[in-house]
Write a protein that holds these residues in place. Structure first.
Motif, PDB file in Angstrom:
ATOM      1  N   LEU A 273       3.895  -3.779   1.048  1.00 39.87           N
ATOM      2  CA  LEU A 273       4.266  -4.731   2.103  1.00 39.87           C
ATOM      3  C   LEU A 273       3.038  -5.341   2.752  1.00 39.87           C
ATOM      4  O   LEU A 273       3.023  -6.533   3.085  1.00 39.87           O
ATOM      5  CB  LEU A 273       5.133  -4.022   3.160  1.00 39.87           C
ATOM      6  N   THR A 274       1.997  -4.530   2.952  1.00 45.35           N
ATOM      7  CA  THR A 274       0.760  -5.058   3.538  1.00 45.35           C
ATOM      8  C   THR A 274       0.089  -6.051   2.593  1.00 45.35           C
ATOM      9  O   THR A 274      -0.451  -7.076   3.024  1.00 45.35           O
ATOM     10  CB  THR A 274      -0.205  -3.910   3.868  1.00 45.35           C
ATOM     11  N   LEU A 276       1.652  -7.962   0.584  1.00 42.31           N
ATOM     12  CA  LEU A 276       2.493  -9.171   0.578  1.00 42.31           C
ATOM     13  C   LEU A 276       2.451  -9.923   1.893  1.00 42.31           C
ATOM     14  O   LEU A 276       3.060 -11.003   2.004  1.00 42.31           O
ATOM     15  CB  LEU A 276       3.946  -8.791   0.268  1.00 42.31           C
ATOM     16  N   GLU A 277       1.773  -9.376   2.898  1.00 47.67           N
ATOM     17  CA  GLU A 277       1.676 -10.077   4.178  1.00 47.67           C
ATOM     18  C   GLU A 277       0.872 -11.349   4.010  1.00 47.67           C
ATOM     19  O   GLU A 277      -0.172 -11.362   3.357  1.00 47.67           O
ATOM     20  CB  GLU A 277       0.997  -9.197   5.232  1.00 47.67           C
ATOM     21  N   THR A 278       1.375 -12.399   4.622  1.00 52.61           N
ATOM     22  CA  THR A 278       0.618 -13.656   4.706  1.00 52.61           C
ATOM     23  C   THR A 278       0.343 -13.917   6.157  1.00 52.61           C
ATOM     24  O   THR A 278       1.247 -13.820   7.000  1.00 52.61           O
ATOM     25  CB  THR A 278       1.402 -14.828   4.091  1.00 52.61           C
ATOM     26  N   PRO A 292       9.098 -15.341   9.342  1.00 50.00           N
ATOM     27  CA  PRO A 292       9.865 -15.581   8.115  1.00 50.00           C
ATOM     28  C   PRO A 292      10.186 -17.054   7.946  1.00 50.00           C
ATOM     29  O   PRO A 292      10.533 -17.747   8.898  1.00 50.00           O
ATOM     30  CB  PRO A 292      11.147 -14.754   8.335  1.00 50.00           C
ATOM     31  N   ARG A 349      13.191  -4.194   3.109  1.00 51.83           N
ATOM     32  CA  ARG A 349      12.045  -4.891   3.685  1.00 51.83           C
ATOM     33  C   ARG A 349      11.178  -5.500   2.594  1.00 51.83           C
ATOM     34  O   ARG A 349      10.657  -6.621   2.746  1.00 51.83           O
ATOM     35  CB  ARG A 349      11.218  -3.933   4.540  1.00 51.83           C
ATOM     36  N   SER A 352      12.879  -8.596   1.378  1.00 52.06           N
ATOM     37  CA  SER A 352      12.685  -9.659   2.364  1.00 52.06           C
ATOM     38  C   SER A 352      11.306 -10.314   2.208  1.00 52.06           C
ATOM     39  O   SER A 352      11.186 -11.542   2.272  1.00 52.06           O
ATOM     40  CB  SER A 352      12.847  -9.090   3.779  1.00 52.06           C
ATOM     41  N   SER A 353      10.281  -9.508   1.976  1.00 60.47           N
ATOM     42  CA  SER A 353       8.946 -10.070   1.777  1.00 60.47           C
ATOM     43  C   SER A 353       8.863 -10.863   0.487  1.00 60.47           C
ATOM     44  O   SER A 353       8.187 -11.903   0.422  1.00 60.47           O
ATOM     45  CB  SER A 353       7.900  -8.947   1.767  1.00 60.47           C
ATOM     46  N   GLN A 356      10.330 -14.241   0.996  1.00 61.40           N
ATOM     47  CA  GLN A 356       9.437 -15.111   1.758  1.00 61.40           C
ATOM     48  C   GLN A 356       8.432 -15.818   0.844  1.00 61.40           C
ATOM     49  O   GLN A 356       8.032 -16.940   1.125  1.00 61.40           O
ATOM     50  CB  GLN A 356       8.689 -14.301   2.819  1.00 61.40           C
ATOM     51  N   THR A 357       8.044 -15.179  -0.261  1.00 62.04           N
ATOM     52  CA  THR A 357       7.151 -15.847  -1.209  1.00 62.04           C
ATOM     53  C   THR A 357       7.862 -16.973  -1.946  1.00 62.04           C
ATOM     54  O   THR A 357       7.211 -17.889  -2.449  1.00 62.04           O
ATOM     55  CB  THR A 357       6.610 -14.831  -2.222  1.00 62.04           C
ATOM     56  N   GLN A 391      17.136  -6.560   8.924  1.00 59.64           N
ATOM     57  CA  GLN A 391      16.523  -6.938   7.650  1.00 59.64           C
ATOM     58  C   GLN A 391      17.456  -7.812   6.814  1.00 59.64           C
ATOM     59  O   GLN A 391      17.015  -8.766   6.168  1.00 59.64           O
ATOM     60  CB  GLN A 391      16.123  -5.679   6.871  1.00 59.64           C
TER      61      GLN A 391
END
Length: 776
Positions: A273-274, A276-278, A292, A349, A352-353, A356-357, A391
């Motif tokens: 998840l980290t 994939l963080e933007t 989001p 979660r 969800s990430s 978002q991509t 979520q």
């Protein structure tokens, strides 16, 4: 703080330090020893800098205190020793950082077996961290020489203080070059690979958590540094190692181990998840996670990470269906068998990430697996799990607000609003989102009508319904959403339209009112009994209100004085002097009223004379008006001495109708008489009276104010200000009058020149110099 200014009184420590046999423990027993140390007490610092004292201080924080001591005082000396060594005294920092014997003694704490004493580990980490901050080059060189340093860090990573020490090593070194050297050194020691190996089902939970947190912080710190130093020639080696395919594969293999350890699964997903963080830059170098649906991130997700996760999406889907086994959970409202669990929550979660991509291959894989349908089933099954509901709501909002799609080669292509958005179609057609919202809403209303409890997901369900309505009207996929709603069965479409206008509209209206009244409801709920108290007072407030408003109108002056009745001092006015004179006794009865400072009066008189002798204020004979005693001044008259005018009489400014003159044209002075009495002098109608001096000691002042210009006949003379500068002195009429003022004789004369339009008053006395006033 106050100790920086050395404002404290002398303490008992100075007395102790005068003894030759004083011990370190005796000083540490004093309450103000830390205060004196921070205040740079010279004697105390010199005592602490002794080699034996520094060694004892270090020993206190790395050695386990005796077990037979009272628990309340067992860690007293280790705690005080840590505070003394971290008091940021430069002399102590220098000695600790430069003496290798002390560093070796301090470093020996890491040689202890696991697990370390958490309290002593925090003391050790704090002392070494401040040394890294104040002496970075010396400490880093010392640690590099210790080839087992990274091994010992990995060994004790389960202790939170050791994890903090590792992060301190990355954050406390500010210069770019030394920091880059530290990163290269840690990368050569394979710190990333060794931390990933810890996130394995065979390790304990504390090591999972601390290793995962360390890797997440390394990712965030590296990206923050990349944003702050954008022109850096060297990439961050630790971040580059984390994004390698073999590292991602190792993490994924730890997740899908046959043992299915929930702690290892959750810790590994946290790292993904980290990655994939933007993030996007905000103000003054600060950054924040993109909300989001936002696509304008500072940098895109690494393609290697996405490809590795996409290849294992089916395994993540299996975790949704078959999570690690958990025991039945009993709650106040029912039994959960099985509960949602931390594993499935983190998998959602992760989905969800990935949404978002907005990558097409990932979206297609999710459609084939029907992962969105499984998530919706969990939403309605677990009624009271709001973490899950949040979520799921984010996932639906991302699907509805995704106008752009990332292609396989990593570029972004525009997608037409009527285009083939397969994920959105899947949400409406395959997952039947509209039908499930209507069914859940009707079920909740029926349950509440029977006296049951409102479902816990209703707030999130309302937000999802509003999101659909918004996407239908103004969303980026509004055309496609409208088309999908039209393709619904007629019965479902009519129910949806009725639901939007009735139930949903009423709920939104009620929620809006509740939000407005929220600040008042907390008080009314907590103090219901207070509302029963009657504070009614039998008073008539209308009269008080009227009185208050009247006082305000009377005393408060408005700024807008356009309608004010006050006199405008700059307005030009026509001043008329009546020919009628009023007698005034020369006994000086108004002296008490007109007495002023003699210096001020003399200055005022001089200003008056200078202003009247100016060539700009000439008097002009007006032939177009009947002659009367009126004077028009082009410049505003000096009103500074209005009080003296009131004291001598107000007839001067009278506006009574003038007495008709015998003739018109040039002013005639043939009617002047010289029958003025010295005992009953007449007041002058001339403006000279405005600036007279009424000092009782000035004999002239009494006669100046009674200057004889009164006519015995009804005739009058009209004069106006003029700026004519002619010097002709012919045809001048002259009137002379002698006035007796006690024992002094004074002669007054008035000379008027019609052609030059000037009038001159002259006064001469036996004992005083001549005075002359000229009006032009």
């Amino acid at each position: 703080m106050f100790w920086k200014f050395d404002l404290h009184s002398s303490s008992h420590i100075d007395t102790l330090l005068e003894r030759e046999d004083v011990t370190l423990k005796e000083l540490m027993d004093e309450e103000d020893v830390l205060q004196e140390c921070k205040a740079q007490n010279r004697k105390l610092i010199e005592f602490l800098l002794k080699s034996e004292c520094l060694e004892d201080l270090v020993s206190f924080i790395i050695e386990e205190p005796p077990q037979d001591m009272d628990e309340k005082i067992r860690y007293k000396y280790p705690n005080i020793s840590c505070e003394l060594l971290t008091s940021d005294v430069s002399q102590i920092n220098d000695r600790l950082g430069e003496e290798e014997s002390l560093l070796l003694k301090l470093y020996s704490f890491l040689l202890n077996e696991s697990p370390l004493n958490p309290l002593l580990a925090s003391f050790f980490s704090k002392v070494l961290s401040i040394l890294i901050s104040r002496k970075p080059e010396q400490i880093v060189d010392f640690l590099k020489k210790k080839h087992d340093f990274v091994d010992l860090i990995i060994k004790h990573i389960g202790t939170s203080a050791i994890m903090d020490l590792l992060l301190r090593l990355l954050t406390c070194i500010e210069p770019p070059q030394p920091r880059q050297e530290v990163l290269n050194w840690l990368n050569e020691e394979r710190i990333i690979q060794r931390l990933v190996e810890i996130v394995h089902p065979s390790q304990d939970e504390d090591r999972h958590s601390n290793a995962s947190q360390s890797l997440c912080e390394i990712i965030r710190l590296s990206r923050d540094q990349m944003l702050q130093v954008q022109n850096s020639s060297e990439p961050d080696p630790l971040l580059a190692s984390l994004e390698k395919q073999e590292i991602i594969e190792q993490l994924l293999s730890n997740i899908f181990h046959k043992e299915k350890n929930e702690s290892a699964i959750v810790s590994a997903i946290q790292i993904l998840l980290t990655l994939l963080e933007t993030r996007r830059q905000t103000f003054e170098g600060h950054i924040e996670i993109c909300p989001p649906g936002m696509s304008n991130s500072t940098y895109s997700v690494n393609k290697t990470v996405l490809e590795a996760i996409k290849a294992r999406l089916s395994s993540f889907h299996e975790l949704l269906l078959e999570p690690p086994k958990k025991s039945v959970m009993k709650t106040t409202w029912g039994v959960l068998d099985p509960p949602v669990g931390n594993t499935r929550l983190n998998v959602i979660r992760l989905i969800s990430s990935l949404l978002q991509t907005n990558t097409s291959s990932v979206n297609q894989e999710l459609i084939e697996l029907n992962s969105i349908g499984v998530i919706l089933d969990m939403f309605f099954k677990y009624t009271w799990n709001n973490f899950l509901h949040t979520q799921v709501e984010i996932c639906i909002a991302l699907i509805l607000a995704s106008p752009l799609e990332n292609t396989e080669n990593g570029t972004i292509t525009d997608q037409d609003s009527t285009g083939d958005n397969v994920l959105l179609k899947h949400l409406f057609l395959k997952c039947q989102l509209i039908e499930r919202i209507l069914e859940a809403w009707e079920m909740n209303e029926k349950k509440q009508a029977e006296g049951g409890r409102r479902h816990g997901y209703m707030g999130h369900l309302t937000r999802i319904a509003n999101c659909i309505v918004h996407s239908t009207d103004k969303g980026p996929n509004s055309t496609l959403v409208q088309q999908l709603i039209k393709e619904l069965p007629e019965e479902v479409r009519e129910r949806w339209e009725t639901f939007c206008t009735s139930s949903l509209g009423e709920t939104n209206k009620r929620n809006t009112v509740d939000l407005v009244m929220n600040s008042f409801s907390c008080c009314s709920v907590s103090f219901d009994r207070v509302s029963d108290i009657n504070f009614t007072l039998n008073t008539n407030e209308s009269g008080n209100i009227a009185l208050f408003e009247a006082c305000c109108k009377e005393r408060i002056q408005q700024f807008d004085d356009g309608g004010s009745d006050e006199e405008d001092i700059w307005e030009e006015k026509h001043i008329a002097f009546t020919p009628e004179s009023q007698r005034r006794s020369s006994s000086g009865s108004t002296d008490s009223e007109e007495s002023t400072d003699s210096e001020e009066e003399d200055g005022t008189k001089q200003d008056l004379f200078e202003s009247h002798t100016s060539t700009e204020d000439k008097m002009e004979v007006d032939l177009s008006e009947p002659p009367n005693w009126s004077a028009n001044f082009d410049v505003p008259m000096d009103t500074a001495h209005g009080a003296s005018l009131d004291s001598v009489g107000s007839a001067v400014w009278s506006t009574e109708a003038p007495v008709p003159a015998k003739e018109t044209g040039w002013a005639s002075f043939s009617d002047f008489t010289s029958s003025l009495s010295s005992k009953d002098s007449l007041r002058s109608n001339s403006p000279v009276e405005m600036e007279t001096n009424t000092d009782p000691g000035d004999p002239l002042s009494a006669n100046v104010t009674t200057l004889a210009t009164q006519l015995e006949t009804p005739g009058s003379v009209a004069m106006e200000a003029s700026s004519d500068g002619e010097d002709d002195v012919e045809n001048a009429d002259k009137v002379t009058e002698t006035v007796m003022n006690g024992s002094m004789k004074e002669t007054l004369s008035l000379t008027v020149d019609a052609k030059t339009e000037t009038a001159v008053f002259k006064s001469s006395s036996d004992s005083w110099d001549d005075h002359c006033w000229c009006y032009a």
